[in-house]
Write a protein that holds these residues in place. Structure first.
Motif, PDB file in Angstrom:
ATOM      1  N   ASP A  31       0.845  -1.195   0.000  1.00 55.54           N
ATOM      2  CA  ASP A  31       0.000   0.000   0.000  1.00 55.54           C
ATOM      3  C   ASP A  31       0.877   1.240   0.000  1.00 55.54           C
ATOM      4  O   ASP A  31       1.851   1.326   0.752  1.00 55.54           O
ATOM      5  N   THR A  32       0.519   2.211  -0.830  1.00 58.02           N
ATOM      6  CA  THR A  32       1.324   3.419  -0.938  1.00 58.02           C
ATOM      7  C   THR A  32       0.441   4.612  -1.288  1.00 58.02           C
ATOM      8  O   THR A  32      -0.790   4.518  -1.295  1.00 58.02           O
ATOM      9  N   ALA A  33       1.058   5.735  -1.584  1.00 59.94           N
ATOM     10  CA  ALA A  33       0.342   6.944  -1.991  1.00 59.94           C
ATOM     11  C   ALA A  33       1.337   7.900  -2.641  1.00 59.94           C
ATOM     12  O   ALA A  33       2.529   7.864  -2.339  1.00 59.94           O
ATOM     13  N   THR A  59      -2.849   2.249  -4.240  1.00 61.53           N
ATOM     14  CA  THR A  59      -2.324   3.597  -4.126  1.00 61.53           C
ATOM     15  C   THR A  59      -3.495   4.559  -3.998  1.00 61.53           C
ATOM     16  O   THR A  59      -4.636   4.127  -3.829  1.00 61.53           O
ATOM     17  N   LYS A  60      -3.249   5.851  -4.058  1.00 53.23           N
ATOM     18  CA  LYS A  60      -4.285   6.795  -3.658  1.00 53.23           C
ATOM     19  C   LYS A  60      -4.327   8.027  -4.548  1.00 53.23           C
ATOM     20  O   LYS A  60      -3.427   8.288  -5.337  1.00 53.23           O
ATOM     21  N   VAL A 113      -7.204   1.926  -6.402  1.00 54.62           N
ATOM     22  CA  VAL A 113      -6.956   3.345  -6.148  1.00 54.62           C
ATOM     23  C   VAL A 113      -7.939   3.789  -5.074  1.00 54.62           C
ATOM     24  O   VAL A 113      -9.151   3.594  -5.203  1.00 54.62           O
ATOM     25  N   LEU A 114      -7.406   4.365  -4.004  1.00 49.87           N
ATOM     26  CA  LEU A 114      -8.213   4.791  -2.869  1.00 49.87           C
ATOM     27  C   LEU A 114      -8.307   6.311  -2.817  1.00 49.87           C
ATOM     28  O   LEU A 114      -7.289   6.997  -2.997  1.00 49.87           O
ATOM     29  N   LEU A 115      -9.482   6.842  -2.563  1.00 45.66           N
ATOM     30  CA  LEU A 115      -9.599   8.265  -2.278  1.00 45.66           C
ATOM     31  C   LEU A 115      -9.041   8.491  -0.885  1.00 45.66           C
ATOM     32  O   LEU A 115      -9.490   7.871   0.088  1.00 45.66           O
ATOM     33  N   HIS A 116      -8.060   9.365  -0.785  1.00 47.87           N
ATOM     34  CA  HIS A 116      -7.252   9.511   0.422  1.00 47.87           C
ATOM     35  C   HIS A 116      -7.868  10.535   1.362  1.00 47.87           C
ATOM     36  O   HIS A 116      -7.893  11.732   1.063  1.00 47.87           O
ATOM     37  N   VAL A 154     -11.881   3.713  -0.488  1.00 51.72           N
ATOM     38  CA  VAL A 154     -11.647   4.898   0.331  1.00 51.72           C
ATOM     39  C   VAL A 154     -10.653   4.542   1.428  1.00 51.72           C
ATOM     40  O   VAL A 154     -10.789   3.496   2.076  1.00 51.72           O
ATOM     41  N   ALA A 155      -9.649   5.384   1.606  1.00 54.49           N
ATOM     42  CA  ALA A 155      -8.722   5.270   2.734  1.00 54.49           C
ATOM     43  C   ALA A 155      -8.997   6.459   3.638  1.00 54.49           C
ATOM     44  O   ALA A 155      -8.745   7.602   3.261  1.00 54.49           O
ATOM     45  N   THR A 156      -9.546   6.191   4.810  1.00 58.20           N
ATOM     46  CA  THR A 156      -9.960   7.270   5.694  1.00 58.20           C
ATOM     47  C   THR A 156      -9.307   7.138   7.055  1.00 58.20           C
ATOM     48  O   THR A 156      -9.005   6.036   7.506  1.00 58.20           O
ATOM     49  N   TRP A 157      -9.097   8.272   7.696  1.00 57.79           N
ATOM     50  CA  TRP A 157      -8.604   8.269   9.068  1.00 57.79           C
ATOM     51  C   TRP A 157      -9.756   8.444  10.047  1.00 57.79           C
ATOM     52  O   TRP A 157      -9.884   7.707  11.004  1.00 57.79           O
TER      53      TRP A 157
END
Length: 304
Positions: A31-33, A59-60, A113-116, A154-157
């Motif tokens: 996993d990267t960005a 990735t993102k 591809v993730l929305l960061h 989606v990659a969310t915090w």
């Protein structure tokens, strides 16, 4: 079935060497960005990905460095305000960033591809945020149709915990982006799951929350920050580690707890050395902690 161990590159040192080491040890995901490692992470990963084409990469699009922002502004895909903010879900930018990701990673087709951290786009405005996510999803659907992306997510915090969106809402937005079809390409959510950020764990143990919803929809769930940025092994002492699972180090106990959370399919660790990767690998190879045991652990940690 145990969760898989994946290499996360946010806090990873010596990314090229770490990637080669992880792949040699059997890692199936990296996993990267584009903003990781001061904007160099994807380029540093390219040799390992070229040598191991079966390894999948996520990735993102969302965050970017100042240099990437300047390039995007020059390409006419960002406004000056978005470029200065360092984050955007604008469709033109998302499309441009996907092309850049593919070039830097050396992959014609990106696995995910993730929305960061999309919650960053319209804080406090759910309507505007959902519209932005749907429009970005529409671009990702176009890229999937073109063969450039296999799936997205989606990659969310904090977006799920703060209810900026729910898994069900993301699925509905993906359906809209796909033209009202159920055959959309939303396949992954990524969120922090740890003994510090326990809300998703506690919810899952009681049959609710984003992890249960994602599992019910057949989504892959990537648990980020299982060691909370490396802080947890300093918080969890050996006595607590033995309570979680006798014989494990504090870091291993924390990783096992995350891997045991219902719904988690992948645990992202930024293991930069052989010893750290081996330690993490041994943790996820342990039998999973059952629901009753996980409830005991979270109850102990939640007590004053």
């Amino acid at each position: 079935m145990s969760a898989q161990l994946a290499l996360g590159t946010y806090r990873c040192q010596a990314i090229s060497e770490a990637a080669a080491r992880a792949v040699a040890s059997g890692a199936q995901w990296i996993d990267t960005a584009p903003n990781y490692a001061a904007g160099q992470a994807q380029t540093l990963l390219a040799p390992a990905l070229a040598a191991h084409p079966a390894v999948r990469v996520s990735t993102k699009a969302g965050y970017f460095t100042a240099a990437i922002g300047a390039d995007a502004l020059g390409a006419g895909v960002l406004t000056k305000d978005h470029a200065a903010a360092g984050h955007s879900l604008a469709p033109d930018y998302v499309r441009w960033q996907i092309g850049r990701n593919r070039a830097q990673l050396g992959r014609d087709r990106l696995d995910v591809v993730l929305l960061h951290n999309p919650e960053r786009a319209h804080p406090g405005d759910r309507v505007g945020l959902h519209r932005a996510i749907r429009d970005a999803f529409a671009v990702l659907e176009e890229e999937a149709a073109a063969g450039h992306v296999a799936g997205y997510g989606v990659a969310t915090w904090s977006g799920l915990e703060e209810a900026a969106f729910t898994v069900e809402e993301l699925l509905a937005l993906a359906g809209e982006a796909a033209g009202g079809q159920q055959a959309h390409h939303l396949v992954v959510i990524q969120l922090p799951v740890s003994l510090v950020m326990m809300t998703p764990i506690v919810q899952a143990l009681h049959g609710r929350g984003p992890l249960r919803a994602a599992a019910g929809a057949g989504l892959r769930v990537m648990a980020s920050a299982p060691l909370h940025g490396g802080e947890l092994p300093g918080i969890v002492d050996q006595e607590l580690a033995d309570f979680i699972q006798p014989g494990l180090t504090p870091a291993q106990a924390c990783i096992l707890a995350t891997a045991s959370c219902p719904g988690v399919t992948d645990v992202l660790v930024a293991a930069s050395t052989t010893s750290h990767w081996t330690e993490a690998t041994e943790a996820v190879a342990q039998p999973l902690l059952d629901t009753a045991r996980m409830r005991e652990i979270t109850d102990v940690l939640a007590s004053p």
